[in-house]
Design an enzyme around this catalytic site. Structure first.
Site, PDB file in Angstrom:
ATOM      1  N   PRO A  27      -2.974 -18.816   3.680  1.00 42.08           N
ATOM      2  CA  PRO A  27      -3.984 -17.780   3.859  1.00 42.08           C
ATOM      3  C   PRO A  27      -5.416 -18.292   3.717  1.00 42.08           C
ATOM      4  O   PRO A  27      -6.328 -17.802   4.381  1.00 42.08           O
ATOM      5  CB  PRO A  27      -3.643 -16.768   2.756  1.00 42.08           C
ATOM      6  CG  PRO A  27      -2.172 -16.921   2.564  1.00 42.08           C
ATOM      7  CD  PRO A  27      -1.901 -18.383   2.754  1.00 42.08           C
ATOM      8  N   THR A  65       5.566 -21.038  12.923  1.00 43.12           N
ATOM      9  CA  THR A  65       6.396 -20.901  14.112  1.00 43.12           C
ATOM     10  C   THR A  65       7.869 -21.063  13.732  1.00 43.12           C
ATOM     11  O   THR A  65       8.223 -21.980  13.000  1.00 43.12           O
ATOM     12  CB  THR A  65       6.005 -21.957  15.160  1.00 43.12           C
ATOM     13  OG1 THR A  65       4.639 -21.749  15.541  1.00 43.12           O
ATOM     14  CG2 THR A  65       6.880 -21.865  16.390  1.00 43.12           C
ATOM     15  N   GLN A  88     -13.166 -18.857  51.919  1.00 47.11           N
ATOM     16  CA  GLN A  88     -13.734 -20.008  51.226  1.00 47.11           C
ATOM     17  C   GLN A  88     -13.887 -19.799  49.720  1.00 47.11           C
ATOM     18  O   GLN A  88     -13.721 -20.735  48.936  1.00 47.11           O
ATOM     19  CB  GLN A  88     -15.088 -20.383  51.845  1.00 47.11           C
ATOM     20  CG  GLN A  88     -14.952 -21.022  53.219  1.00 47.11           C
ATOM     21  CD  GLN A  88     -16.284 -21.522  53.747  1.00 47.11           C
ATOM     22  OE1 GLN A  88     -17.341 -21.225  53.196  1.00 47.11           O
ATOM     23  NE2 GLN A  88     -16.232 -22.274  54.838  1.00 47.11           N
ATOM     24  N   GLY A 115      -5.849  -6.595  41.137  1.00 50.79           N
ATOM     25  CA  GLY A 115      -5.188  -5.603  40.291  1.00 50.79           C
ATOM     26  C   GLY A 115      -3.766  -5.996  39.921  1.00 50.79           C
ATOM     27  O   GLY A 115      -3.290  -5.676  38.820  1.00 50.79           O
ATOM     28  N   GLU A 119      -2.589 -25.807  15.717  1.00 51.63           N
ATOM     29  CA  GLU A 119      -2.544 -27.272  15.581  1.00 51.63           C
ATOM     30  C   GLU A 119      -3.937 -27.895  15.720  1.00 51.63           C
ATOM     31  O   GLU A 119      -4.125 -28.953  16.315  1.00 51.63           O
ATOM     32  CB  GLU A 119      -1.541 -27.879  16.566  1.00 51.63           C
ATOM     33  CG  GLU A 119      -0.126 -27.422  16.241  1.00 51.63           C
ATOM     34  CD  GLU A 119       0.963 -28.294  16.788  1.00 51.63           C
ATOM     35  OE1 GLU A 119       0.731 -29.505  16.962  1.00 51.63           O
ATOM     36  OE2 GLU A 119       2.059 -27.765  17.009  1.00 51.63           O
ATOM     37  N   GLY A 120      -4.903 -27.196  15.141  1.00 56.63           N
ATOM     38  CA  GLY A 120      -6.290 -27.652  15.135  1.00 56.63           C
ATOM     39  C   GLY A 120      -7.104 -26.896  16.159  1.00 56.63           C
ATOM     40  O   GLY A 120      -6.897 -27.038  17.365  1.00 56.63           O
ATOM     41  N   GLU A 134     -12.827 -26.175  17.685  1.00 58.11           N
ATOM     42  CA  GLU A 134     -13.950 -26.649  16.874  1.00 58.11           C
ATOM     43  C   GLU A 134     -13.564 -27.892  16.073  1.00 58.11           C
ATOM     44  O   GLU A 134     -14.328 -28.859  15.977  1.00 58.11           O
ATOM     45  CB  GLU A 134     -14.412 -25.534  15.933  1.00 58.11           C
ATOM     46  CG  GLU A 134     -15.099 -24.361  16.626  1.00 58.11           C
ATOM     47  CD  GLU A 134     -14.139 -23.404  17.313  1.00 58.11           C
ATOM     48  OE1 GLU A 134     -14.607 -22.507  18.040  1.00 58.11           O
ATOM     49  OE2 GLU A 134     -12.896 -23.544  17.135  1.00 58.11           O
TER      50      GLU A 134
END
Length: 382
Positions: free
Chosen positions: A129, A159, A280, A341, A364-365, A368
Site C-alpha cells: 500500500p 497478479t 489519405q 462509433g 512493473e515500473g 516515470e
C-alpha cells in the site's frame, strides 16, 4: 553482434503461440473481459504446451528456450488477450526466473518444477500500500523464529493472487538496514495466515485477477528463503529487468492486435464511395501506427537478445518497456478512432485493447520510473 534473423525454433514457437491464441484464447476473450473471468482452462492448456516455463531448464521441467522465443510468444498472446499474456509473463520472467536463478534445489524441486510444468501458477509479491514505485520501503516484516520465519504485512496489486499456488514474497528483516535488510521467500499460498483479498474491479486486463495479499503470522521454514538475507531488493530489481521485457512484448502485442483490426476495418468500411483505407488521412494514421510498432518491437527484441547473451540490459529493458507501453496507448487510441462509433463497442475488440493498454504504463515500473532508470544508466556511462 545483434542479429534479428530468427532461428527455425524461434519461428516455430511464434507459430505455435499464434495458433494457440487464435484457437484457444480468442473465442472467449470478450466474455471473460465482461465477466472478469479468470482463464483457468486456457492456462492449464498453456502449461501443458510448455508456455508457462519457457526459459526454465529441462532439468527442472521447463522448455529451455531463450528470451527471444518467450518474447515472440508473449506478443502473440497479447495480440488476442493481454490478460492471458500478463499471467504468462509474470510466471515466466519473474516467478520462474527468480526460483531458478536464486533458489535452492529444494525450492526448485518443490516449486519451480510444478510451475515450469504448468501444474502450479505463481505470484510476485513486491508492491505494498505504501511501497509502489519505491520498492525499498517494505513494511512487510520477516522475523526469525528458530529455524522458521514469521511474515506479517500486506501486499498490493498482485497478479494471480487468488489462483496462484506459490508466491515470491519480499519482506524486511531489519529496518535499520533499509533496502539491504530485505529478504525474499517462496511462500505456498495454502500456508495458514496467507490470505488473498477481494479481486480488484479494474478498467482493463479484467480476465487477469489482481488482489491484495494479507500475511498474518505466516510461518515458513528456513528452506523457503530465496538467496541470502539482505539480497531481496537486488533479486527483485534483477527480476524486474526481465519482467519489463515481458511487459514490452505485451505492449507490442496489444498494439499489433489493434493495428491489424484497424487495417481490416479500414478495408471493409466505405465512405464517399470507397474504402476508408483509400483516404489519405487514414493512410497516414496506419503508416504512423506501423512505424511505431516496428520501432517498439526492435527495442524489445534488442533487450531480449542482450538478456539471452548475459549482457547488461538495464537501460535497454527500460527503454523497451517505456516506448512500447507509450505506443500501445497511442496505437489503440488511433485504432478506436479509425473504427469510429464501432470502436466504442465490445464486438470490435479495440475498445478492450485500449483499456488493456493503459496499465502497461503503470505496472512493473511506471513510465516515470523508466525515465529515471534510463537517465541514471546514461549518466553512469559518462
Amino acid at each position: 553482434m545483434l542479429s534479428f534473423e530468427f532461428s527455425e525454433i524461434q519461428l516455430q514457437i511464434k507459430d505455435a503461440a499464434r495458433k494457440f491464441a487464435q484457437e484457444e484464447i480468442l473465442p472467449t476473450t470478450i466474455q471473460r473481459d465482461m465477466n472478469s473471468e479468470f482463464p483457468s482452462e486456457i492456462l492449464k492448456k498453456m502449461g501443458e504446451l510448455g508456455f508457462l516455463g519457457m526459459m526454465v531448464s529441462s532439468e527442472w521441467g521447463g522448455s529451455e528456450l531463450d528470451v527471444v522465443s518467450y518474447v515472440l510468444a508473449i506478443e502473440e498472446f497479447a495480440k488476442v488477450d493481454a490478460s492471458v499474456a500478463v499471467v504468462a509473463s509474470v510466471q515466466n520472467s519473474l516467478v520462474c526466473w527468480i526460483l531458478e536463478t536464486y533458489g535452492s534445489d529444494f525450492l526448485k524441486e518443490n516449486y519451480l518444477r510444478p510451475l515450469a510444468e504448468g501444474k502450479y501458477l505463481g505470484a510476485y509479491c513486491l508492491s505494498e500500500p505504501e511501497a509502489g514505485s519505491d520498492a525499498r520501503q517494505q513494511n512487510t516484516i520477516a522475523e526469525k523464529d528458530g529455524n522458521d520465519w514469521i511474515l506479517n504485512g500486506t501486499k498490493n496489486w498482485i497478479t494471480t493472487g487468488k489462483h496462484s499456488n506459490v508466491s515470491i514474497v519480499f519482506a524486511q528483516t531489519n529496518k535499520e538496514l533499509k533496502h539491504k535488510g530485505i529478504a525474499c521467500f517462496a511462500v505456498p499460498n495454502d500456508t495458514p495466515g496467507f490470505e488473498a483479498g477481494i479481486k480488484e474491479d479494474k478498467m482493463g486486463l479484467r480476465s487477469s485477477e489482481t488482489t491484495s495479499i494479507g500475511l498474518t503470522n505466516v510461518k515458513v521454514s528456513e528452506e523457503h528463503l530465496i538467496g541470502n538475507v539482505g539480497e531481496g531488493f537486488y533479486i527483485a530489481m534483477r527480476g524486474l529487468n526481465g519482467g519489463r521485457i515481458g511487459i514490452a512484448a505485451q505492449s507490442v502485442g496489444i498494439a499489433q492486435g489493434a493495428f491489424e483490426a484497424a487495417v481490416k476495418y479500414s478495408l471493409e468500411r466505405k465512405t464517399m464511395g470507397k474504402p476508408i483505407a483509400e483516404h489519405q488521412l487514414i493512410q497516414a494514421k496506419l503508416a504512423q501506427m506501423s512505424m511505431k510498432i516496428s520501432a517498439a518491437r526492435l527495442l524489445t527484441h534488442k533487450a531480449a537478445w542482450l538478456r539471452d547473451n548475459k549482457l547488461d540490459h538495464i537501460r535497454e529493458s527500460s527503454e523497451a518497456k517505456l516506448f512500447a507501453s507509450t505506443i500501445a496507448n497511442e496505437v489503440t487510441r488511433e485504432a478506436v478512432q479509425i473504427h469510429g462509433g464501432y470502436g466504442y463497442v465490445r464486438e470490435y475488440q479495440v475498445e478492450r485493447m485500449m483499456r488493456d493498454a493503459k496499465v502497461t504504463e503503470i505496472y512493473e515500473g511506471t513510465s516515470e520510473i523508466q525515465n529515471l532508470v534510463i537517465a541514471r544508466e546514461i549518466l553512469k556511462s559518462v
